[in-house]
Scaffold this motif. Sequence first.
Motif, PDB file in Angstrom:
ATOM      1  N   GLU A 108     -34.491  26.090  -4.835  1.00 16.75           N
ATOM      2  CA  GLU A 108     -33.052  26.356  -4.764  1.00 16.75           C
ATOM      3  C   GLU A 108     -32.468  25.939  -3.410  1.00 16.75           C
ATOM      4  N   LYS A 109     -33.253  26.078  -2.372  1.00 11.19           N
ATOM      5  CA  LYS A 109     -32.799  25.692  -1.036  1.00 11.19           C
ATOM      6  C   LYS A 109     -32.449  24.208  -0.972  1.00 11.19           C
ATOM      7  N   TYR A 110     -33.167  23.386  -1.738  1.00 16.18           N
ATOM      8  CA  TYR A 110     -33.016  21.939  -1.652  1.00 16.18           C
ATOM      9  C   TYR A 110     -32.026  21.364  -2.660  1.00 16.18           C
ATOM     10  N   ILE A 111     -31.646  22.158  -3.662  1.00 13.22           N
ATOM     11  CA  ILE A 111     -30.747  21.613  -4.688  1.00 13.22           C
ATOM     12  C   ILE A 111     -29.403  22.334  -4.747  1.00 13.22           C
ATOM     13  N   CYS A 112     -29.236  23.394  -3.935  1.00 12.14           N
ATOM     14  CA  CYS A 112     -27.987  24.172  -4.012  1.00 12.14           C
ATOM     15  C   CYS A 112     -26.778  23.403  -3.499  1.00 12.14           C
ATOM     16  N   TRP A 113     -27.007  22.272  -2.817  1.00 11.62           N
ATOM     17  CA  TRP A 113     -25.881  21.483  -2.322  1.00 11.62           C
ATOM     18  C   TRP A 113     -24.967  21.024  -3.451  1.00 11.62           C
ATOM     19  N   LYS A 114     -25.544  20.819  -4.660  1.00  9.41           N
ATOM     20  CA  LYS A 114     -24.704  20.365  -5.760  1.00  9.41           C
ATOM     21  C   LYS A 114     -23.756  21.451  -6.240  1.00  9.41           C
ATOM     22  N   GLU A 115     -23.996  22.680  -5.784  1.00  9.90           N
ATOM     23  CA  GLU A 115     -23.091  23.798  -6.060  1.00  9.90           C
ATOM     24  C   GLU A 115     -22.255  24.124  -4.825  1.00  9.90           C
ATOM     25  N   ASN A 116     -22.221  23.188  -3.876  1.00 11.12           N
ATOM     26  CA  ASN A 116     -21.462  23.345  -2.622  1.00 11.12           C
ATOM     27  C   ASN A 116     -21.970  24.509  -1.773  1.00 11.12           C
ATOM     28  N   LEU A 117     -23.277  24.716  -1.802  1.00  6.52           N
ATOM     29  CA  LEU A 117     -23.895  25.765  -0.998  1.00  6.52           C
ATOM     30  C   LEU A 117     -24.965  25.158  -0.096  1.00  6.52           C
ATOM     31  N   MET A 118     -25.273  25.892   0.970  1.00  3.37           N
ATOM     32  CA  MET A 118     -26.342  25.472   1.884  1.00  3.37           C
ATOM     33  C   MET A 118     -27.155  26.702   2.251  1.00  3.37           C
ATOM     34  N   ILE A 119     -28.409  26.720   1.818  1.00  4.70           N
ATOM     35  CA  ILE A 119     -29.310  27.843   2.103  1.00  4.70           C
ATOM     36  C   ILE A 119     -30.170  27.481   3.311  1.00  4.70           C
ATOM     37  N   ILE A 120     -30.189  28.380   4.299  1.00 11.25           N
ATOM     38  CA  ILE A 120     -30.951  28.158   5.532  1.00 11.25           C
ATOM     39  C   ILE A 120     -32.019  29.234   5.641  1.00 11.25           C
ATOM     40  N   GLN A 121     -33.257  28.824   5.839  1.00 13.36           N
ATOM     41  CA  GLN A 121     -34.375  29.761   5.932  1.00 13.36           C
ATOM     42  C   GLN A 121     -35.194  29.444   7.181  1.00 13.36           C
ATOM     43  N   ASP A 122     -34.867  30.119   8.259  1.00  4.58           N
ATOM     44  CA  ASP A 122     -35.554  29.890   9.539  1.00  4.58           C
ATOM     45  C   ASP A 122     -35.567  28.415   9.924  1.00  4.58           C
ATOM     46  N   ASP A 123     -34.443  27.738   9.716  1.00  6.89           N
ATOM     47  CA  ASP A 123     -34.336  26.323  10.055  1.00  6.89           C
ATOM     48  C   ASP A 123     -33.868  26.140  11.501  1.00  6.89           C
ATOM     49  N   ARG A 124     -34.311  25.061  12.123  1.00  4.89           N
ATOM     50  CA  ARG A 124     -33.854  24.735  13.469  1.00  4.89           C
ATOM     51  C   ARG A 124     -32.372  24.349  13.428  1.00  4.89           C
ATOM     52  N   MET A 125     -31.679  24.632  14.529  1.00  6.56           N
ATOM     53  CA  MET A 125     -30.255  24.356  14.574  1.00  6.56           C
ATOM     54  C   MET A 125     -29.961  22.856  14.537  1.00  6.56           C
ATOM     55  N   ASP A 126     -30.834  22.021  15.109  1.00 12.08           N
ATOM     56  CA  ASP A 126     -30.572  20.579  15.047  1.00 12.08           C
ATOM     57  C   ASP A 126     -30.605  20.070  13.605  1.00 12.08           C
ATOM     58  N   GLU A 127     -31.473  20.678  12.761  1.00 11.79           N
ATOM     59  CA  GLU A 127     -31.524  20.303  11.356  1.00 11.79           C
ATOM     60  C   GLU A 127     -30.262  20.756  10.625  1.00 11.79           C
ATOM     61  N   VAL A 128     -29.785  21.940  10.976  1.00 12.87           N
ATOM     62  CA  VAL A 128     -28.563  22.475  10.362  1.00 12.87           C
ATOM     63  C   VAL A 128     -27.363  21.613  10.733  1.00 12.87           C
ATOM     64  N   PHE A 129     -27.262  21.244  12.011  1.00 11.38           N
ATOM     65  CA  PHE A 129     -26.131  20.427  12.453  1.00 11.38           C
ATOM     66  C   PHE A 129     -26.164  19.027  11.823  1.00 11.38           C
ATOM     67  N   ALA A 130     -27.367  18.502  11.591  1.00 13.37           N
ATOM     68  CA  ALA A 130     -27.484  17.180  10.945  1.00 13.37           C
ATOM     69  C   ALA A 130     -26.887  17.216   9.540  1.00 13.37           C
ATOM     70  N   LYS A 131     -27.137  18.321   8.814  1.00 13.82           N
ATOM     71  CA  LYS A 131     -26.571  18.463   7.471  1.00 13.82           C
ATOM     72  C   LYS A 131     -25.066  18.687   7.530  1.00 13.82           C
ATOM     73  N   LEU A 132     -24.619  19.514   8.472  1.00 19.54           N
ATOM     74  CA  LEU A 132     -23.190  19.771   8.598  1.00 19.54           C
ATOM     75  C   LEU A 132     -22.429  18.504   8.977  1.00 19.54           C
ATOM     76  N   LYS A 133     -23.071  17.628   9.734  1.00 20.68           N
ATOM     77  CA  LYS A 133     -22.441  16.360  10.095  1.00 20.68           C
ATOM     78  C   LYS A 133     -22.135  15.544   8.847  1.00 20.68           C
ATOM     79  N   ARG A 134     -23.077  15.523   7.892  1.00 15.61           N
ATOM     80  CA  ARG A 134     -22.853  14.771   6.660  1.00 15.61           C
ATOM     81  C   ARG A 134     -21.776  15.431   5.800  1.00 15.61           C
TER      82      ARG A 134
END
Length: 354
Positions: free
Chosen positions: A274-300
């Motif tokens: 669910e963490k990897y496919i929830c984007w198609k529902e306009n959601l983003m699930i974060i589970q102990d992820d590094r902030m640089d990884e989060v910002f990379a997704k938010l940039k897109r």
Amino acid sequence: MSEFKQHMTKVARTIISHLKKNPVSANPLRKELLWYRIEKEIELKRLKRKRKLILCGSAAASVALLLASFLFFNRVPDENILAVAESIKELDPNTFKRKEILLQLGNNKEIMLNENEQVEYTNSGKLAINNTFVEQGEKETEKYNQVVVPMGKRIQLLLSDGTKMWVNSGSRVVYPIIFDKKKREIFVQGEVYLDVIEDKNRPFVVKTDQFDVNVLGTAFNISAYSDNSQSSVVLVRGKVNVTDRTKGVVIMKPNQFTAIKDGKAGIPREVDVEKYICWKENLMIIQDDRMDEVFAKLKRYYGKEFVFTDKVAELQVSGKLDLKENLEDILKSISFSVPITYQENANKIIIDIK
């Protein structure tokens, strides 16, 4: 039989022998090159035997007719969709920064879409947008379309075989308007989620610059952004084979994740899909992820550049973000979980430690 006729017969036999071993694809560049070689061969003989001009034209026509007949009855689509994707008109560098989604047809017609458009292909390859048919062109070279989704947008398409495809932000997909009778192939640059219709006689192949995914009928997610050092495949159901650029093959089972780095696929591991496919529902699930990884997704998702230090990059965060919210609300939610401050400066988001 004259010397020239014998020569042209030899040329025809050579061409047909070559085609049997290497079927000519729909790629116009390859066809053009083949005809160029034929014409040059004929022209050389013309220069040597001007008095045989009429015979030359007749023999050339015979060769052309023979070749055309062979191509028609033995025609196969381009076996390498990577070449097809490469041959399609080069994209403007700002395409991914547009506000609209670009649907580029094989006849070079461009259609601008929004996220809520209903894009469907019938089983005969006809394109309908919001239940209205769109002219695509009828030439063999016009049978491939591509969709380009800019930052902050997502779209869903129904392909001609019934497969459902969700395309994420900053992604490009090249696909045929109607699939071949023996196989189904698309090219992906970016991220897509596919719910593939099963067809045991026609495997479905997703090609990227770093790896291929082979399936029959299944649901899975592919992330293959060109600006990301690591790509991935996540299998929701069914079974897929991932073939990397070293020719290594990884067989995946449901609820598994495989990373592909430097063209080599890693060992599959169990994940919460669910963490990897929830984007198609306009959601983003974060589970102990590094902030640089989060910002990379938010940039897109939002098309903004993030500037931060190594200390900020190493911070870890968990939670669920609603990507329909504006970016400021998203950053405010994150700042409740990790000690950061943020401010916008010259279209860049500056992130600091509190």
